[in-house]
Design a protein around this motif. Structure first.
Motif, PDB file in Angstrom:
ATOM      1  N   ASP A 219      39.780  37.980  31.192  1.00 27.45           N
ATOM      2  CA  ASP A 219      38.359  37.944  30.850  1.00 27.45           C
ATOM      3  C   ASP A 219      37.966  36.619  30.204  1.00 27.45           C
ATOM      4  O   ASP A 219      36.960  36.017  30.555  1.00 27.45           O
ATOM      5  CB  ASP A 219      38.019  39.095  29.896  1.00 27.45           C
TER       6      ASP A 219
ATOM      7  N   CYS B 270      43.613  43.129  35.642  1.00 29.32           N
ATOM      8  CA  CYS B 270      42.944  42.593  34.447  1.00 29.32           C
ATOM      9  C   CYS B 270      43.888  41.749  33.600  1.00 29.32           C
ATOM     10  O   CYS B 270      43.937  41.891  32.383  1.00 29.32           O
ATOM     11  CB  CYS B 270      42.368  43.734  33.623  1.00 29.32           C
TER      12      CYS B 270
ATOM     13  N   LYS C 232      34.108  41.557  37.197  1.00 28.92           N
ATOM     14  CA  LYS C 232      35.304  41.696  36.361  1.00 28.92           C
ATOM     15  C   LYS C 232      35.274  42.951  35.509  1.00 28.92           C
ATOM     16  O   LYS C 232      36.257  43.700  35.443  1.00 28.92           O
ATOM     17  CB  LYS C 232      35.435  40.462  35.454  1.00 28.92           C
TER      18      LYS C 232
ATOM     19  N   GLY D 280      38.064  33.786  32.668  1.00 29.03           N
ATOM     20  CA  GLY D 280      37.003  33.962  33.654  1.00 29.03           C
ATOM     21  C   GLY D 280      35.638  33.597  33.106  1.00 29.03           C
ATOM     22  O   GLY D 280      34.828  32.967  33.786  1.00 29.03           O
TER      23      GLY D 280
ATOM     24  N   GLY E  46      34.844  36.124  39.187  1.00 27.85           N
ATOM     25  CA  GLY E  46      35.131  37.486  38.760  1.00 27.85           C
ATOM     26  C   GLY E  46      36.143  38.184  39.638  1.00 27.85           C
ATOM     27  O   GLY E  46      36.908  39.041  39.178  1.00 27.85           O
ATOM     28  N   THR E  47      36.191  37.810  40.909  1.00 27.75           N
ATOM     29  CA  THR E  47      37.148  38.399  41.838  1.00 27.75           C
ATOM     30  C   THR E  47      38.522  37.771  41.695  1.00 27.75           C
ATOM     31  O   THR E  47      39.539  38.448  41.879  1.00 27.75           O
ATOM     32  CB  THR E  47      36.675  38.207  43.296  1.00 27.75           C
TER      33      THR E  47
ATOM     34  N   ALA F 135      35.932  44.477  44.384  1.00 24.98           N
ATOM     35  CA  ALA F 135      37.046  44.339  43.447  1.00 24.98           C
ATOM     36  C   ALA F 135      38.219  45.222  43.848  1.00 24.98           C
ATOM     37  O   ALA F 135      39.387  44.812  43.738  1.00 24.98           O
ATOM     38  CB  ALA F 135      36.581  44.691  42.034  1.00 24.98           C
TER      39      ALA F 135
ATOM     40  N   ARG G 199      36.613  45.799  37.811  1.00 22.51           N
ATOM     41  CA  ARG G 199      38.064  45.767  37.603  1.00 22.51           C
ATOM     42  C   ARG G 199      38.505  46.354  36.270  1.00 22.51           C
ATOM     43  O   ARG G 199      39.381  47.218  36.216  1.00 22.51           O
ATOM     44  CB  ARG G 199      38.560  44.317  37.723  1.00 22.51           C
ATOM     45  N   ASP G 200      37.920  45.882  35.168  1.00 20.10           N
ATOM     46  CA  ASP G 200      38.429  46.256  33.847  1.00 20.10           C
ATOM     47  C   ASP G 200      38.405  47.758  33.590  1.00 20.10           C
ATOM     48  O   ASP G 200      39.313  48.300  32.963  1.00 20.10           O
ATOM     49  CB  ASP G 200      37.625  45.554  32.746  1.00 20.10           C
TER      50      ASP G 200
END
Length: 490
Positions: free
Chosen positions: A311, A249, A333, A314, A305-306, A213, A337-338
């Motif tokens: 969210d 995000c 994700k 996704g 997710g990438t 990520a 990432r988040d």
């Protein structure tokens, strides 16, 4: 650094953004934070389920369990089902009616309490939520049919399509009385998802998810920022907000970074609108390509997710690839990432304060005939990491750790009971929360209101989005397919 005011995009935004999302929790009480309420609701449901199971009951009392049906008689009355040589009786909707009512009551209570503290009109909210629940029920009934199954018409995609059609044919937002809370529903769903994802899986996959990520996020951000500033000549703060929305995000990152770097409010609105459009495009694009390429569920989920920005969107795409797809998506994700929104905000705020703001101050001082050396130094508020941190991520990890401990303590002999009476019902409640999310996205998206953005920001973002999708595919399906295809689920 002078404290920047949180940026909020209202429902009346000329760019078609339909739900106000605060830039940060600064100055807000915990009980007035939608982010915190998503955590409270998700963990509260998990704890309630555990208590009911611990005293010998089953959380299935809140599970609708709509049967897979091929005719109306079976849908309403149920019947015998034979699978692997074992015949069981599947209850129809008439027999499940008390459970469906209990499910609505549970959601109405928890979301109604949240609505009260979020300063919404509770009566109007509950009326709108009832309508949303009924619509979600219809979606889930249709998606349980043999016809829908034969064409892979999963509930998330059906909900999104129905929402988009209704939302763009009719203006129904006022009818729902503020109940279309996309951010609240998706965050509750993600917290519940934590209860179905073993913490051991998170520990094992977390470092890989983080590295993948991070590589994608940095690459995509730099592409969008470079194209926006060097090719299209856009403002650097606007470019940074665009880059954050496309690499970290989605909406949340765009708002948080926009606040951190003092981006103009209309620029934040534009970023959110572009994210919404691209997120919806990516749902159908990534789902179709994942199916066409025959990707394993875990690989497809990691790619989503990438490459997805939001969210909610996704999860919609990942849901088409089963439990393993959702698990891989969540690791990428949420874990990858988040949780780093706050760190990205701190880095970009530091750049804005020490470089961009300083340049502007020097230019202003020279224009006024003042010596730039006399300008005071500004300090960066490190507390922004906590202010920007998505609190529902805490709930996700707590739920995962809690259920992992429950399973471990219960032992192998009781593991089947934990799964059937606790984890499986939580999965169904999670599905309903995501269905609320997908309908809310569709019902609040107006394509006709997105034409005033101008082509340059959209073009810069689109170039970065395409780079993101290609790199995500290479890492997920070419370099690490063996890893993502073996992600275990509860």
């Amino acid at each position: 650094m002078a404290q920047s005011q949180p940026i909020a995009v209202t429902r009346a935004s000329k760019h078609g953004v339909k739900e106000a999302v605060p830039a940060a929790a600064e100055g807000r009480k915990i009980l007035g934070s939608e982010d915190w309420w998503a955590t409270f609701i998700g963990l509260g449901i998990v704890v309630l389920g555990f208590v009911i199971w611990a005293v010998g009951g089953t959380f299935n009392i809140f599970a609708a369990k709509i049967p897979s049906w091929a005719n109306w008689a079976f849908l309403f009355n149920g019947g015998d089902v034979t699978k692997n040589g074992v015949t069981t009786h599947a209850a129809g909707l008439i027999q499940r009616l008390p459970n469906i009512i209990a499910l609505f009551a549970l959601f109405a209570v928890v979301f109604g309490v949240a609505a009260y503290f979020l300063k919404l009109k509770v009566q109007a909210f509950l009326g709108g939520f009832l309508a949303l629940f009924v619509l979600s029920f219809i979606v889930n009934v249709f998606s349980s049919s043999k016809f829908a199954s034969s064409y892979n018409l999963e509930a998330p995609l059906v909900a999104l399509v129905i929402g988009l059609l209704l939302g763009n044919l009719f203006n129904l937002e006022r009818f729902f009385g503020g109940a279309l809370r996309t951010e609240l529903f998706v965050k509750v769903g993600i917290v519940l998802l934590g209860a179905t994802l073993p913490f051991t899986t998170i520990v094992k996959a977390g470092p890989v998810a983080f590295l993948q990520a991070t590589f994608i996020a940095v690459s995509t951000f730099l592409v969008i920022y470079f194209v926006a500033t060097r090719v299209f000549g856009l403002d650097k703060r606007f470019a940074a907000t665009l880059g954050a929305g496309g690499s970290i995000c989605g909406v949340s990152a765009g708002i948080a970074v926009g606040s951190a770097v003092k981006s103009r409010k209309e620029h934040v609105s534009a970023v959110i609108s572009i994210v919404v459009v691209w997120a919806i495009i990516s749902i159908f694009l990534l789902t179709a390509l994942g199916k066409a390429f025959g990707l394993p569920d875990g690989v497809a989920g990691a790619w989503v997710g990438t490459s997805e920005f939001a969210d909610a969107a996704g999860v919609t795409a990942a849901s088409s690839f089963g439990e393993q797809g959702i698990a891989a998506f969540t690791l990428m994700k949420v874990v990858g990432r988040d949780i780093f929104i706050g760190v990205w905000c701190l880095i970009l705020a530091f750049i804005a304060v020490t470089y961009w703001d300083r340049q502007d101050q020097i230019k202003a001082a020279k224009a006024e005939g003042r010596d730039p050396a006399t300008l005071p130094k500004q300090k960066l508020d490190v507390a922004q990491i906590w202010h920007r941190f998505p609190k529902f991520v805490i709930g996700f990890f707590v739920a995962s750790i809690f259920l992992t401990i429950v399973i471990t303590v219960a032992g192998a002999a009781a593991s089947a009971g934990v799964t059937n009476d606790l984890i499986t019902p939580i999965k169904e409640l999670r599905t309903w929360a995501f269905t609320f999310t997908f309908l809310s996205i569709g019902l609040t998206t107006r394509f006709g209101q997105l034409s005033s953005l101008g082509w340059k920001p959209a073009a810069a973002f689109s170039i970065g989005a395409l780079v993101n999708i290609v790199l995500g595919f290479v890492l997920s399906a070419v370099i690490l397919p063996g890893f993502w295809s073996t992600i275990p689920v509860a």
